[in-house]
Scaffold this active site. Structure first.
Site, PDB file in Angstrom:
ATOM      1  N   GLY A  12       0.819  -1.206   0.000  1.00 20.39           N
ATOM      2  CA  GLY A  12       0.000   0.000   0.000  1.00 20.39           C
ATOM      3  C   GLY A  12       0.850   1.252   0.000  1.00 20.39           C
ATOM      4  CG  ASP A  13       0.748   3.677   2.441  1.00 21.49           C
ATOM      5  OD1 ASP A  13      -0.383   4.212   2.477  1.00 21.49           O
ATOM      6  OD2 ASP A  13       1.170   2.950   3.355  1.00 21.49           O
ATOM      7  CE  LYS A  16      -3.766   1.634  -3.814  1.00 22.55           C
ATOM      8  NZ  LYS A  16      -2.775   1.697  -2.724  1.00 22.55           N
ATOM      9  N   GLY A  40      -6.385   5.365   1.984  1.00 23.46           N
ATOM     10  CA  GLY A  40      -6.248   6.788   1.714  1.00 23.46           C
ATOM     11  C   GLY A  40      -5.512   7.037   0.416  1.00 23.46           C
ATOM     12  CG  HIS A  41      -6.495   6.639  -3.234  1.00 20.70           C
ATOM     13  ND1 HIS A  41      -7.530   6.183  -4.034  1.00 20.70           N
ATOM     14  CD2 HIS A  41      -5.775   5.553  -2.911  1.00 20.70           C
ATOM     15  CE1 HIS A  41      -7.421   4.871  -4.182  1.00 20.70           C
ATOM     16  NE2 HIS A  41      -6.374   4.476  -3.505  1.00 20.70           N
ATOM     17  CD  GLN A 223      -7.280  -1.336   2.128  1.00 22.24           C
ATOM     18  OE1 GLN A 223      -8.071  -1.903   1.383  1.00 22.24           O
ATOM     19  NE2 GLN A 223      -7.690  -0.370   2.941  1.00 22.24           N
TER      20      GLN A 223
END
Length: 424
Positions: A12-13, A16, A40-41, A223
Site C-alpha cells: 500500500g501507499d 495509487k 487513503g489516496h 490497499q
C-alpha cells in the site's frame, strides 16, 4: 473503450492516488470495489492536496460518474464528513452513487477493533482501528447491516437493535468495555441514512450499462496485493481482496469486462504496521527515503517503514494480478542516495534460495534479501517529462526493474503532481 484496474503491488501507499487521478481524467466512470476508510489516496491537483478515503478519485472531474461498490464497507459518519469537505472545496458530489449491498461500519465495530487489538497485546495486527475487520466479520457471519438497511428506518432499527444487543454483550462480558446506547446509535444512524438515501443505486447495473454503452471505466483499488486476505502477509493484512480479481467480486462485474490491469509500485518499498519486511532499512538511508518521500500515512499519519525495492514482492503481484503494466512512483526520491540496491531473491538460514514470495509468515521472517547493486544518480529529475530526458542511470534502473519483475513499466513518477508522470 477499455475497462482498467489500478492495483497496489506492495504493502500500500504506492501512490495509487496519482495514477488513478491521471487515468480518471480519461475515464467516464470510476468505481471503488473494496476496503473502507482505512484506505487513503492523496491526489495533488493544481497545487491543491486532496486526501480521499471513501470517495473515488474521479470526484475531481465533474462529468465523471463515481461509484462505490458492494465490496466496500462504509462508515457513514466519516463518509458524510468527506462529502461535506468536497462540497466546501467546490467539488460536486452529484455524480456519486453507493451500492445498496455495501456493508455499514457501526460504532461497535470501531469499539471491537480497538478492544481486540488491545487484547492481543504485543501480538496485535496494527490495524487502523476504524472497524474494518469487525465489519467484514459481520458480513461473513451474515449478521451485517447494509446500506439498503440503513436507508430503511424500520428495517434498520430492528437489525441494529438485534445486532447491537449481541455486540454489547461481547464488548462488556468478553472485553470488559463500555456498552453502546442503542437508542442513541439508532437515532444517529437513521439520520445518516436519510442523508445518504439520494446516493444509493445499484452499482453493478450502472457499471454494466456503462460498459455496454462503450464508456471508459476505471476500477480503483484500495490497499495493495500484500495486504490481500489470501495472498498477502497474513495475518498482517486487510480484511478484503485488494487484488484484481477482487474488483469483479466487489463491483458485480464479470472478468471478461476487464481490458487492462496496471500495478503501482514505488521505486523503493514501504510498509506501515507490523510484519516481516526483508529489505527494511534501519540506517540513515532509510531515514532519508522517509523524509524525502514524505513517507507518513495518509489515513493515520504513522511513519512508514522504508526499504530497497523488492522485486520478489512485485513479481508476486504481477502474477497474482495478471498485470499488463507497472507504474513506478517516486523515482525522484532516490536521487543522491549513492549506489542503489534491488532485492532479486531471498536466502534462508540453511542456504536455500527463494525466487518466489513464500506463503508462510514465519518463512518470510527468516529470509534475508539477495541484493543486486545498480548505479545511482544525483540529478534533479522532477522536471523530466519523457523517458529519454531521464539520466541514463535512471533509465537503466527502470529497465532493470522491468526485467526483474517480468512486466513492462508503462509509467514513471518523478514528482507528486499529475504532470510529473512519464508515460512510455
Amino acid at each position: 473503450m477499455p475497462a482498467n484496474i489500478v492495483i497496489g503491488t506492495q504493502w500500500g501507499d504506492e501512490g495509487k492516488g496519482k495514477v488513478i487521478d491521471i487515468m480518471a481524467s480519461r475515464a467516464q466512470v470510476v468505481v471503488r470495489s473494496q476496503g473502507g476508510n482505512n484506505a487513503g489516496h492523496t491526489v495533488v491537483s493544481n497545487g491543491q492536496v486532496y486526501k480521499l478515503h471513501l470517495v473515488p478519485s474521479g470526484i475531481l472531474y465533474p462529468d465523471t460518474q463515481c461509484l462505490i461498490g458492494a465490496g466496500v464497507v462504509l462508515d457513514p459518519k466519516d463518509f458524510i464528513g468527506e462529502l461535506d469537505e468536497m462540497e466546501q472545496r467546490g467539488v460536486s458530489t452529484a455524480n456519486l452513487k453507493i451500492d445498496p449491498r455495501a456493508h455499514v461500519v457501526m460504532p461497535w465495530h470501531l469499539t471491537l477493533d480497538g478492544l481486540s487489538e488491545q487484547f492481543r497485546g504485543n501480538s496485535d495486527i496494527g490495524t487502523t482501528k476504524r472497524g474494518i475487520g469487525p465489519t467484514y466479520m459481520d458480513k461473513y457471519e451474515r449478521c451485517g447491516i447494509r446500506v439498503c438497511d440503513l436507508v430503511n428506518p424500520a428495517v434498520f432499527a430492528e437489525k441494529a437493535r438485534a445486532t447491537g444487543i449481541l455486540k454489547n454483550k461481547i464488548i462488556t462480558e468478553v472485553y470488559g468495555g463500555q456498552a453502546h446506547d442503542l437508542d442513541a446509535v439508532i437515532a444517529e444512524y437513521t439520520a445518516y441514512g436519510e442523508r445518504l438515501r439520494p446516493y444509493v443505486a445499484d452499482v453493478s447495473v450502472l457499471t454494466y450499462e456503462a460498459y455496454k454503452a462503450g464508456k471508459t471505466i476505471l476500477f480503483e483499488g484500495a490497499q495493495a496485493t500484500l495486504l490481500d486476505i489470501d495472498f498477502g502477509t497474513y495475518p498482517y493484512v486487510t480484511s478484503s481482496h485488494p487484488v484484481s480479481a477482487g474488483v469483479c467480486v466487489g463491483t458485480g462485474v464479470g472478468p471478461r469486462m476487464i481490458d487492462n490491469i496496471i500495478g503501482v509500485a514505488k521505486a523503493y518499498t514501504t510498509r506501515v504496521g507490523k510484519g516481516p519486511f526483508p529489505t527494511e532499512l534501519f540506517d540513515e538511508i532509510g531515514d532519508q527515503i522517509r523524509e524525502k518521500g514524505g513517507e507518513y500515512g495518509t489515513t493515520t499519519g504513522r511513519p512508514r517503514r522504508t526499504g530497497w525495492f523488492d522485486a520478489v514482492i512485485v513479481r508476486h503481484s504481477v502474477r497474482v494480478n495478471g498485470l499488463d503494466g507497472l507504474a513506478i512512483n517516486k523515482l525522484d526520491t532516490l536521487s543522491g542516495l549513492g549506489t542503489l540496491k534491488v532485492c532479486v531473491g531471498y536466502v534462508k538460514p540453511d542456504g536455500t534460495t527463494l525466487h518466489d514470495f513464500p506463503s508462510s509468515l514465519e518463512e518470510l521472517a527468516e529470509c534475508a534479501p539477495i541484493y543486486e547493486e545498480i548505479q545511482g544518480f544525483d540529478e534533479d529529475i522532477t522536471g523530466c517529462r519523457t523517458f529519454e530526458e531521464l539520466p541514463k542511470a535512471c533509465q537503466d534502473y527502470i529497465l532493470r526493474l522491468e526485467e526483474l519483475c517480468e512486466c513492462k513499466v508503462a509509467m514513471v513518477g518523478v514528482g507528486p503532481d499529475r504532470d510529473q508522470m512519464i508515460e512510455r
